[in-house]
Design a protein around this motif. Sequence first.
Motif, short mmCIF file in Angstrom:
data_model
loop_
_atom_site.label_atom_id
_atom_site.label_comp_id
_atom_site.label_asym_id
_atom_site.label_seq_id
_atom_site.Cartn_x
_atom_site.Cartn_y
_atom_site.Cartn_z
N ALA A 122 12.34 10.15 1.72
CA ALA A 122 11.53 11.37 1.57
C ALA A 122 11.40 11.76 0.11
N PHE A 123 12.50 11.63 -0.66
CA PHE A 123 12.45 11.98 -2.07
C PHE A 123 11.45 11.10 -2.81
N VAL A 124 11.53 9.79 -2.58
CA VAL A 124 10.63 8.86 -3.26
C VAL A 124 9.18 9.09 -2.83
N SER A 125 8.98 9.34 -1.54
CA SER A 125 7.62 9.45 -1.00
C SER A 125 6.93 10.74 -1.42
N TYR A 126 7.68 11.87 -1.49
CA TYR A 126 7.03 13.17 -1.65
C TYR A 126 7.34 13.88 -2.96
N CYS A 127 8.40 13.46 -3.65
CA CYS A 127 8.75 14.14 -4.90
C CYS A 127 8.41 13.33 -6.15
N CYS A 128 8.06 12.06 -5.98
CA CYS A 128 7.85 11.17 -7.14
C CYS A 128 6.46 10.55 -7.07
N PRO A 129 5.43 11.29 -7.40
CA PRO A 129 4.06 10.81 -7.22
C PRO A 129 3.65 9.69 -8.17
N ARG A 130 4.46 9.41 -9.21
CA ARG A 130 4.10 8.36 -10.16
C ARG A 130 5.15 7.23 -10.21
N LEU A 131 6.06 7.20 -9.27
CA LEU A 131 7.13 6.21 -9.31
C LEU A 131 6.57 4.80 -9.15
N ARG A 132 6.95 3.93 -10.10
CA ARG A 132 6.50 2.53 -10.06
C ARG A 132 7.62 1.55 -9.73
N GLU A 150 2.03 5.65 -2.92
CA GLU A 150 0.79 5.03 -3.38
C GLU A 150 0.98 4.27 -4.68
N THR A 151 2.07 4.54 -5.41
CA THR A 151 2.20 4.00 -6.76
C THR A 151 3.31 2.96 -6.91
N LEU A 152 4.23 2.85 -5.95
CA LEU A 152 5.39 1.97 -6.09
C LEU A 152 4.96 0.51 -6.26
N GLU A 153 5.42 -0.12 -7.36
CA GLU A 153 5.06 -1.50 -7.66
C GLU A 153 6.22 -2.47 -7.48
N PRO A 170 3.49 0.61 0.68
CA PRO A 170 2.99 0.88 -0.68
C PRO A 170 1.82 -0.06 -1.02
N PRO A 171 0.63 0.43 -1.11
CA PRO A 171 -0.51 -0.44 -1.41
C PRO A 171 -0.46 -1.08 -2.78
N PRO A 213 -2.35 -5.82 -1.21
CA PRO A 213 -3.10 -6.91 -1.85
C PRO A 213 -2.51 -7.37 -3.17
N ARG A 214 -1.66 -6.54 -3.80
CA ARG A 214 -1.09 -6.90 -5.10
C ARG A 214 0.27 -7.58 -4.98
N LEU A 215 0.82 -7.70 -3.77
CA LEU A 215 2.14 -8.29 -3.59
C LEU A 215 2.11 -9.75 -4.05
#
Length: 464
Positions: A122-132, A150-153, A170-171, A213-215
Motif C-alpha cells: 500500500a505504501f509503494v502503491s499510494y504514497c510513492c507516485p514516482r518510485l522507480r 505506474e512508475t516502478l521499473e 506495473p506497466p 511491454p518494457r519487461l
Amino acid sequence: MSKGDDGTEALPERANEWLRYAGRHVVEAFRLQLPRRSSKHSRIRRILDRLPPYDAGDPAVLLPGHGRMASITMDLSSYRLLLPAAAAAAAGAKYEALTELELSGAAFDEDAPGGGGRTLGAFVSYCCPRLRKLDICFPRGLPQLVIRSETLEELRLSQAEGLRTLDVAPPSLRVLKLEHCFHDTLQLLLLAMSHGDGVTTTGKVVRIAAPTPRLEEIAISHLVIVRHPPRLDIHDRAGVRRLSKLHLYMHGPYCCDDDGSLWLLENCHGVEHVDVSLVHGSGKRGASGGLVDLTAEGAAPFAKVRSMVVRATLFSGGHLVSSLSALLSRCPLLRSLSVRITKREGLCGLSSSGAKCFCDEVATWKFHQKFFLGSLEEVTIHDFVGADEDMDLLTLLFESSSSIRKVTLHATAEPPGGYHSLRPMMGEDDEDYGQEATEIKLLNIPSADGGCWHFGEAVYTWTC
C-alpha cells in the motif's frame, strides 16, 4: 546514539528523530544502518514457536507520513518498520520525490489484527507516485506483496522467506529479480532434522498480470532444497531479452521442470542472453515422472539466444557433456558461450533419503546429442583442470561448430581430488610432465587443427 533508561541504546527512537528531520529537510538521499543487537529469542526459537519476527517490547522505526527524499536506504537489523497507514495515504501522505527505496532486514507485522493497512504494498502503491526502484532484502513478516504502481521499473526481492504471494501490476517494469524467496524456514529446519528430500511451496504464486511491454530482464533463483517453487504467472513476456540465475536440474538430456526455469526459457521467445546453473542432483529431482527430455522430437529451439553463461555443479564424470549437449542443441544461433565447472566430485547415486537417482536406471551419461552451432564464435571455460571430461566438452564444441574464432581456458586455482590442473603443485619435473600432457591433449583434439594454441601460465587460448 543515546542510551535508554535500561542502559540499552535507544536506536529506533534516535532513528525516528533523524527520519522526521530528513522528512522536513533532506532532498536527495537518506541512509540509515542500525547495528545488530541481541534479541530475547533466537531466530530458531522464533520460528519453532511462531513468534513475531521482532521483540514485542521494542520500539519500532516509524516512517513519517511525508518525506522529501529522492532515495531512502535503510538496514534495520530486524527492527520492526511501521509504514504510513492506508488511511494516511488517502489523506495525502506522500513521498512525492522518492524514486529509490531499499530496505534490508526490516520486520513487518502485516498479518497482525488492527494493522490499519500498514503494508509495504500500500505504501509503494499510494504514497510513492514516482518510485522507480524497489529493493527488499531479508524482510520478515511479509506474507504478501501487492503493488499497483505506474512508475516502478525495477523490483528486487531477496531472501523473502515467508512470502506467499507476489502480485504486481506495473506497466513500466523493466527488471524483475527474485532471489531465494517463498520458502518456509520452519520447513527447512524440520527437513534438516528429518533428513528429508525437499521443501514444498505449493500454493504460492508470482503474478505479473498487467501488460508489461518494457519487461526486459527476469532473474529468478530458488534454494536447491525447495521443491515445487511458486507458480509463475507472467502474462507479458514478449520484450524479455535476458534471463538470469536460472536453475536446470539435469540428468543427461532430461531436465526436472519444477522451478519455472525451463518454463521461462520456453515461453520468453525473445530472450537473447541466458545465465543458467546446471545442477546434477539425485533423489526426487530425478524421479522419472517429473523429467522433460530437452531433445524430444518437435521441441522448439531457443531461437534468439545469442550468449549463454553456464555454471555446472555436482556433475560426476560423463554427465556434464551429455547434459550440456542437450541444452546447446536447443540454441542454434548461439554466438558466445561461457562455462564454469564447480564441485566436480558430486556423485550420482543415493541421496540422503536413500532414493535412487534417475541416472542409475538410465545410462544418461552415454547420451550425446548431435547438433550444429553455425554462429558460435567465442568459448570460455573457467576452472579448467584438463580432465577427460574437459577434453570431451572441447571436442563436442569443435565438432559442433566450424565458426569458432577463439577459445579461452582458465585454470582452476585449487583442482579437486583426482584431477590435474594446468599447473599442478608438483616438483619441477612432474610439473613439466603435467603441463605437457595437457598440451598434448589439447593439440590432439579433432577439428581444432584449423587454429593455433597459445599456452600461458594459467590461461590457454586457441585462435583461428
